[in-house]
Design a protein around this motif. Structure first.
Motif, mmCIF file in Angstrom:
data_model
loop_
_atom_site.group_PDB
_atom_site.id
_atom_site.type_symbol
_atom_site.label_atom_id
_atom_site.label_comp_id
_atom_site.label_asym_id
_atom_site.label_seq_id
_atom_site.Cartn_x
_atom_site.Cartn_y
_atom_site.Cartn_z
ATOM 1 N N GLY A 100 -6.470 -2.366 -4.936
ATOM 2 C CA GLY A 100 -6.887 -1.208 -4.153
ATOM 3 C C GLY A 100 -6.239 -1.087 -2.783
ATOM 4 O O GLY A 100 -6.506 -0.140 -2.050
ATOM 5 N N ARG A 101 -5.366 -2.024 -2.418
ATOM 6 C CA ARG A 101 -4.732 -1.967 -1.092
ATOM 7 C C ARG A 101 -3.669 -0.882 -0.997
ATOM 8 O O ARG A 101 -3.382 -0.389 0.084
ATOM 9 N N LEU A 102 -3.071 -0.533 -2.114
ATOM 10 C CA LEU A 102 -2.080 0.550 -2.129
ATOM 11 C C LEU A 102 -2.635 1.701 -2.952
ATOM 12 O O LEU A 102 -3.018 1.518 -4.111
ATOM 13 N N GLN A 103 -2.714 2.845 -2.310
ATOM 14 C CA GLN A 103 -3.062 4.075 -2.993
ATOM 15 C C GLN A 103 -2.130 5.130 -2.435
ATOM 16 O O GLN A 103 -2.209 5.463 -1.253
ATOM 17 N N ALA A 104 -1.218 5.619 -3.261
ATOM 18 C CA ALA A 104 -0.204 6.548 -2.759
ATOM 19 C C ALA A 104 -0.104 7.769 -3.659
ATOM 20 O O ALA A 104 0.041 7.646 -4.875
ATOM 21 N N ASN A 105 -0.192 8.937 -3.029
ATOM 22 C CA ASN A 105 0.146 10.163 -3.721
ATOM 23 C C ASN A 105 1.660 10.278 -3.706
ATOM 24 O O ASN A 105 2.308 9.955 -2.705
ATOM 25 N N LEU A 106 2.224 10.735 -4.803
ATOM 26 C CA LEU A 106 3.670 10.832 -4.942
ATOM 27 C C LEU A 106 4.109 12.280 -5.027
ATOM 28 O O LEU A 106 3.407 13.118 -5.603
ATOM 29 N N SER A 107 5.273 12.553 -4.434
ATOM 30 C CA SER A 107 5.897 13.872 -4.514
ATOM 31 C C SER A 107 7.393 13.685 -4.695
ATOM 32 O O SER A 107 7.976 12.747 -4.150
ATOM 33 N N SER A 108 8.001 14.576 -5.432
ATOM 34 C CA SER A 108 9.452 14.508 -5.625
ATOM 35 C C SER A 108 10.171 14.682 -4.292
ATOM 36 O O SER A 108 9.736 15.476 -3.447
ATOM 37 N N PRO A 109 11.277 13.948 -4.087
ATOM 38 C CA PRO A 109 12.039 14.100 -2.839
ATOM 39 C C PRO A 109 12.451 15.550 -2.623
ATOM 40 O O PRO A 109 12.880 16.226 -3.561
ATOM 41 N N GLY A 110 12.285 16.020 -1.408
ATOM 42 C CA GLY A 110 12.691 17.380 -1.069
ATOM 43 C C GLY A 110 11.698 18.449 -1.473
ATOM 44 O O GLY A 110 11.913 19.629 -1.189
ATOM 45 N N SER A 111 10.604 18.056 -2.126
ATOM 46 C CA SER A 111 9.614 19.050 -2.535
ATOM 47 C C SER A 111 8.652 19.311 -1.374
ATOM 48 O O SER A 111 8.668 18.630 -0.359
ATOM 49 N N SER A 112 7.776 20.278 -1.562
ATOM 50 C CA SER A 112 6.800 20.588 -0.520
ATOM 51 C C SER A 112 5.538 19.730 -0.647
ATOM 52 O O SER A 112 4.604 19.889 0.126
ATOM 53 N N GLY A 113 5.541 18.806 -1.602
ATOM 54 C CA GLY A 113 4.381 17.944 -1.792
ATOM 55 C C GLY A 113 4.132 17.050 -0.590
ATOM 56 O O GLY A 113 5.038 16.760 0.195
ATOM 57 N N SER A 114 2.900 16.589 -0.435
ATOM 58 C CA SER A 114 2.528 15.802 0.737
ATOM 59 C C SER A 114 2.634 14.298 0.500
ATOM 60 O O SER A 114 2.362 13.518 1.406
ATOM 61 N N GLY A 115 3.016 13.884 -0.694
ATOM 62 C CA GLY A 115 3.074 12.455 -1.000
ATOM 63 C C GLY A 115 4.417 11.838 -0.667
ATOM 64 O O GLY A 115 5.377 12.505 -0.288
ATOM 65 N N THR A 116 4.458 10.521 -0.791
ATOM 66 C CA THR A 116 5.702 9.775 -0.600
ATOM 67 C C THR A 116 6.489 9.814 -1.909
ATOM 68 O O THR A 116 6.071 10.460 -2.871
ATOM 69 N N ASN A 117 7.625 9.143 -1.941
ATOM 70 C CA ASN A 117 8.413 9.105 -3.168
ATOM 71 C C ASN A 117 8.923 7.690 -3.405
ATOM 72 O O ASN A 117 8.873 6.846 -2.501
ATOM 73 N N PRO A 118 9.393 7.394 -4.605
ATOM 74 C CA PRO A 118 9.838 6.041 -4.921
ATOM 75 C C PRO A 118 10.944 5.528 -3.986
ATOM 76 O O PRO A 118 10.973 4.339 -3.673
ATOM 77 N N GLU A 119 11.815 6.416 -3.535
ATOM 78 C CA GLU A 119 12.900 5.982 -2.651
ATOM 79 C C GLU A 119 12.349 5.525 -1.293
ATOM 80 O O GLU A 119 12.804 4.529 -0.726
ATOM 81 N N GLN A 120 11.348 6.231 -0.769
ATOM 82 C CA GLN A 120 10.724 5.813 0.483
ATOM 83 C C GLN A 120 9.988 4.485 0.300
ATOM 84 O O GLN A 120 10.048 3.616 1.173
ATOM 85 N N LEU A 121 9.314 4.327 -0.821
ATOM 86 C CA LEU A 121 8.613 3.078 -1.082
ATOM 87 C C LEU A 121 9.604 1.921 -1.207
ATOM 88 O O LEU A 121 9.361 0.824 -0.692
ATOM 89 N N PHE A 122 10.738 2.159 -1.854
ATOM 90 C CA PHE A 122 11.766 1.128 -1.984
ATOM 91 C C PHE A 122 12.333 0.774 -0.610
ATOM 92 O O PHE A 122 12.525 -0.410 -0.292
ATOM 93 N N ALA A 123 12.587 1.791 0.224
ATOM 94 C CA ALA A 123 13.105 1.548 1.576
ATOM 95 C C ALA A 123 12.105 0.730 2.393
ATOM 96 O O ALA A 123 12.492 -0.208 3.114
ATOM 97 N N ALA A 124 10.830 1.048 2.287
ATOM 98 C CA ALA A 124 9.805 0.295 3.014
ATOM 99 C C ALA A 124 9.741 -1.149 2.515
ATOM 100 O O ALA A 124 9.679 -2.093 3.314
ATOM 101 N N GLY A 125 9.774 -1.318 1.211
ATOM 102 C CA GLY A 125 9.715 -2.662 0.648
ATOM 103 C C GLY A 125 10.920 -3.501 1.013
ATOM 104 O O GLY A 125 10.783 -4.668 1.409
#
Length: 138
Positions: free
Chosen positions: A28-53
Motif C-alpha cells: 500500500g505504500r505506492l498508489q499511482a494513477n497512470l496517464s499516457s505521456p503527453g496526454s491531459s491525464g493527471s497521473g504519472t507514466n512508466p517513464e517518469q516512474l523509471f526515471a525516479a527509480g
C-alpha cells in the motif's frame, strides 16, 4: 545474463488499465494513477516512474561506493534523470540520461565515484547493453 545470488527484496505491484490505469504495491505504500505521456491525464507514466527509480537507486549506489571507499558523499547529492520513449525497429524503446550533482567534491574524485557507482547500480546493470544510457557529472 547475470542471476541473483539471493533475493534481498522483492517489489510487488498490481497494475490495471495499462498506461491509463492504476498501480498499487502490495504493502500500500505506492498508489499511482497512470496517464499516457503527453496526454491531459493527471497521473504519472512508466517513464517518469523509471526515471525516479533509476535516479534514487543511483544515489544509493553512490552512497554504497562512498561507504566502501570511505568517501564522504555530500548531503545535497542529486541526480536529474531523463527517460526518453521513442520508436525502434519493430516496436518502442527507451533511453536514459542521468546528470549527477556532487556539490563540493573535487571533479576527478567525483567522476571516479560516478564511474564506480555505475558499475554497481542495479538499474545500470539492468540497462547496460540494452538501452542507451548517458551519465554526466554536472
Amino acid at each position: 545474463m547475470a542471476s541473483l545470488d539471493r533475493v534481498l527484496y522483492a517489489a510487488r505491484v498490481h497494475t490495471t488499465g495499462g498506461r491509463d490505469g492504476n498501480s498499487r504495491s502490495d504493502d500500500g505504500r505506492l498508489q499511482a494513477n497512470l496517464s499516457s505521456p503527453g496526454s491531459s491525464g493527471s497521473g504519472t507514466n512508466p517513464e517518469q516512474l523509471f526515471a525516479a527509480g533509476y535516479s534514487a537507486c543511483f544515489i544509493g549506489a553512490l552512497k554504497a561506493v562512498g561507504g566502501m571507499q570511505k568517501i564522504a558523499i555530500p548531503q545535497d547529492v542529486a541526480v536529474d534523470a531523463e527517460v526518453d520513449l521513442g520508436p525502434i525497429t519493430g516496436g518502442y524503446g527507451i533511453a536514459a540520461r542521468l546528470t549527477v550533482t556532487l556539490p563540493g567534491m573535487e571533479r576527478t574524485a567525483a567522476q571516479a565515484l560516478v564511474d564506480a557507482a555505475h558499475k554497481v547500480c542495479p538499474y545500470s546493470n539492468a540497462t547496460r547493453g540494452n538501452i542507451d544510457v548517458t551519465i554526466t557529472l554536472a
